[in-house]
Motif scaffolding. Sequence first.
Motif, short mmCIF file in Angstrom:
data_model
loop_
_atom_site.label_atom_id
_atom_site.label_comp_id
_atom_site.label_asym_id
_atom_site.label_seq_id
_atom_site.Cartn_x
_atom_site.Cartn_y
_atom_site.Cartn_z
N PRO A 121 2.44 -1.99 8.23
CA PRO A 121 2.83 -0.77 7.29
C PRO A 121 4.03 -0.96 6.70
O PRO A 121 4.98 -1.31 7.47
N VAL A 122 4.33 -0.67 5.38
CA VAL A 122 5.44 -0.84 4.85
C VAL A 122 5.56 0.32 3.46
O VAL A 122 4.72 0.77 3.12
N VAL A 123 6.74 0.44 3.35
CA VAL A 123 7.03 1.35 2.00
C VAL A 123 6.85 0.28 0.75
O VAL A 123 7.79 -0.57 0.63
N SER A 124 5.86 0.31 0.05
CA SER A 124 5.96 -0.61 -1.10
C SER A 124 6.75 0.11 -2.26
O SER A 124 7.39 -1.05 -3.00
N ALA A 125 6.77 1.10 -2.59
CA ALA A 125 7.58 1.79 -3.76
C ALA A 125 7.98 3.05 -3.21
O ALA A 125 6.93 3.82 -2.62
N TRP A 126 9.10 3.52 -3.81
CA TRP A 126 9.56 5.11 -3.16
C TRP A 126 10.13 5.95 -4.32
O TRP A 126 11.16 5.25 -5.36
N ASN A 127 9.76 7.09 -4.39
CA ASN A 127 10.53 7.97 -5.29
C ASN A 127 10.59 7.61 -6.79
O ASN A 127 11.72 7.80 -7.31
N ILE A 128 9.47 6.88 -7.14
CA ILE A 128 9.32 6.62 -8.65
C ILE A 128 9.50 7.82 -9.66
O ILE A 128 8.30 8.55 -9.52
N PRO A 129 10.36 8.10 -10.56
CA PRO A 129 10.23 9.23 -11.54
C PRO A 129 8.96 8.97 -12.42
O PRO A 129 8.85 7.94 -12.70
N PRO A 130 8.67 10.01 -13.13
CA PRO A 130 7.55 10.05 -14.27
C PRO A 130 8.10 9.33 -15.18
O PRO A 130 9.45 9.34 -15.43
N LEU A 185 13.01 12.69 -1.56
CA LEU A 185 11.67 12.66 -2.33
C LEU A 185 11.94 13.77 -3.35
O LEU A 185 11.92 14.96 -2.90
N ALA A 186 12.15 13.38 -4.66
CA ALA A 186 12.45 14.28 -5.73
C ALA A 186 10.92 14.90 -6.30
O ALA A 186 9.79 14.06 -5.92
N THR A 187 11.01 16.10 -6.85
CA THR A 187 10.10 16.70 -7.51
C THR A 187 9.09 15.66 -8.55
O THR A 187 9.92 14.73 -9.11
N GLY A 188 8.03 15.65 -8.77
CA GLY A 188 7.16 14.91 -9.68
C GLY A 188 7.48 13.24 -9.66
O GLY A 188 7.53 12.79 -10.65
N THR A 189 7.46 13.08 -8.39
CA THR A 189 7.43 11.45 -8.12
C THR A 189 6.28 10.86 -7.68
O THR A 189 5.64 11.55 -6.93
N LEU A 190 6.05 9.88 -7.56
CA LEU A 190 5.08 9.00 -6.65
C LEU A 190 5.74 8.00 -5.87
O LEU A 190 6.90 7.45 -6.18
N SER A 191 5.27 7.59 -4.70
CA SER A 191 5.72 6.51 -4.03
C SER A 191 4.24 6.02 -3.49
O SER A 191 3.45 6.47 -3.71
N VAL A 192 4.47 4.57 -2.91
CA VAL A 192 3.14 3.89 -2.62
C VAL A 192 3.63 3.45 -0.95
O VAL A 192 4.68 2.81 -0.72
N LEU A 193 2.49 3.55 -0.07
CA LEU A 193 2.88 2.94 0.98
C LEU A 193 1.54 1.89 1.17
O LEU A 193 0.48 2.15 0.70
N GLY A 194 2.00 0.78 1.67
CA GLY A 194 1.08 -0.22 1.77
C GLY A 194 1.44 -0.96 3.13
O GLY A 194 1.84 -0.56 4.09
#
Length: 196
Positions: free
Chosen positions: A186-195, A171-180
Amino acid sequence: MGQLIIVRHGETEWSRARRHTGRTNLPLTERGEGQARALRGALARRTIVRTLVSPADRARRTAELAGLPADGVDGDLWEWDYGGYEGVTSARIRQERPGWYLWTDGVIPGDAEHPGESLEQVGARADAVLARVCPLPDDGDVALVAHGHFLRVLTARWLGLEPALGRLFALATGTLSVLGTEHGRPVVSAWNIPPN
């Protein structure tokens, strides 16, 4: 059902230098502030009904610059307490402990401000956060703004995995991820999305 949006704070001097930054309260760098501002667009497209933020200034500032409402500061969102490894790089630790790996070897005790914390203790804090935000609301998402290792452990716990399997989720700094969820699981819907 809403989703759990996890945001890792923007860059600090220590994260840039790859130094373990647990409870030391460092500000964002100029780049870190830019990362946080750049998250605003992606977050604005979501319906976020609740935001919880780590007590660390770097997390609170990230939330502010990203346009997230500061609904509450949650002490369980602090980063892993690295004890005697606070401020030290993994490379430096390995000079004294060849082959050392945080996820299997843990930390050594530090001073009164950084006593250290086991992986199991980090996992228990992650479980406590998840218990407070779940079930997720039907009318929108919940955002958590916190730290790299902690959010990796939280993701493992979301998936029902042991805390040590957080090592699988870089997981990088300044990123967002989505757990759904998918089909109620439970799943990981999106991971380590940069700005953007």
